[in-house]
Write an enzyme that holds these catalytic residues in place. Sequence first.
Site, PDB file in Angstrom:
ATOM      1  N   ALA A  66     -19.346 -16.806  83.182  1.00 39.36           N
ATOM      2  CA  ALA A  66     -20.543 -17.243  82.456  1.00 39.36           C
ATOM      3  C   ALA A  66     -21.117 -18.524  83.055  1.00 39.36           C
ATOM      4  CB  ALA A  66     -20.211 -17.458  80.988  1.00 39.36           C
ATOM      5  N   GLY A 111     -15.441 -13.906  83.704  1.00 39.30           N
ATOM      6  CA  GLY A 111     -16.236 -12.691  83.547  1.00 39.30           C
ATOM      7  C   GLY A 111     -16.433 -11.931  84.836  1.00 39.30           C
ATOM      8  N   GLU A 114     -13.505  -9.828  85.194  1.00 38.24           N
ATOM      9  CA  GLU A 114     -13.574  -8.756  84.206  1.00 38.24           C
ATOM     10  C   GLU A 114     -14.562  -7.666  84.611  1.00 38.24           C
ATOM     11  OE1 GLU A 114     -12.472 -10.828  80.015  1.00 38.24           O
ATOM     12  OE2 GLU A 114     -14.156 -11.710  81.081  1.00 38.24           O
ATOM     13  N   GLU A 134      -9.818 -18.644  81.282  1.00 30.43           N
ATOM     14  CA  GLU A 134     -10.482 -19.013  80.026  1.00 30.43           C
ATOM     15  C   GLU A 134      -9.650 -19.908  79.111  1.00 30.43           C
ATOM     16  OE1 GLU A 134     -12.653 -15.250  81.305  1.00 30.43           O
ATOM     17  OE2 GLU A 134     -10.613 -16.042  81.422  1.00 30.43           O
TER      18      GLU A 134
END
Length: 260
Positions: A66, A111, A114, A134
């Site tokens: 992000a 992310g 991911e 994270e």
Amino acid sequence: MGYETIKLEREGKVGILSFNRPQALNALNTQMAREILAALEELEQDDEIFAAVLTAEGEKAFCVGADLKERKDMSKQEMKKQRELFVKAFTAVAMFKKPLVAAVNGYALGGGCEFALACDFIVASEKAVFGLPEVGLAIIPGGGGTQLLPRLIGRARAKELIFTGRRIDAREAYRLGLVNYVVLPEELRKKTMEIMAEIVQNGPIALQQAKRAINYGLELDLHTALALEAECYNVCLATEDRDEGLRAFNEKRKPVYKNR
């Protein structure tokens, strides 16, 4: 549709979706999430595209997660809305009905990692670095990482990587089974497209049904999973492509599939 934060190309029967914010290490912002959703929908609806690649522009990063600079001035409500949009983008990658292969160069963190995990498999360059950091920001992976990584490399190894936030290089990722191939950076696209060429010579509906049978079947007991496989097989059986495949085999020629 024109895109600003991603690039969408077509190479034969392969769609290539590239993150295109290299100046920001391809960090995921609101506009990029919207454009990812639109591009994936475009590729799903295009009958000429049998499979797709998810990759990135730039030499340094696939995606670093992000865009925290965008978030710093957001209210809690704005952040919640953005979070809902991001979940839709991660889910769209994971649920993309056609084969989707990640080609990763540079950092794939948070992310970004991911997104790669949500693809069917990963081709990595020797410069690729993977990590889910994270917990260091007092949150947890929220784009599927806590579910996808254990399914790929096992519960204990996934817990170690998530609990420590440790980064691993491409060779370690290969050893753990996170990636299928490790190649020189300059060979990444070539190797990926060689694999895609093998994939898209096959029946597109069969590819989709094979993916469906694997993805959903692994979550079922064996008896139910075999019934799902039979259902997916029957979908293929009713297609014109299946008839073409049979004709081509008997006529000793390459089939011409039309996604119907």
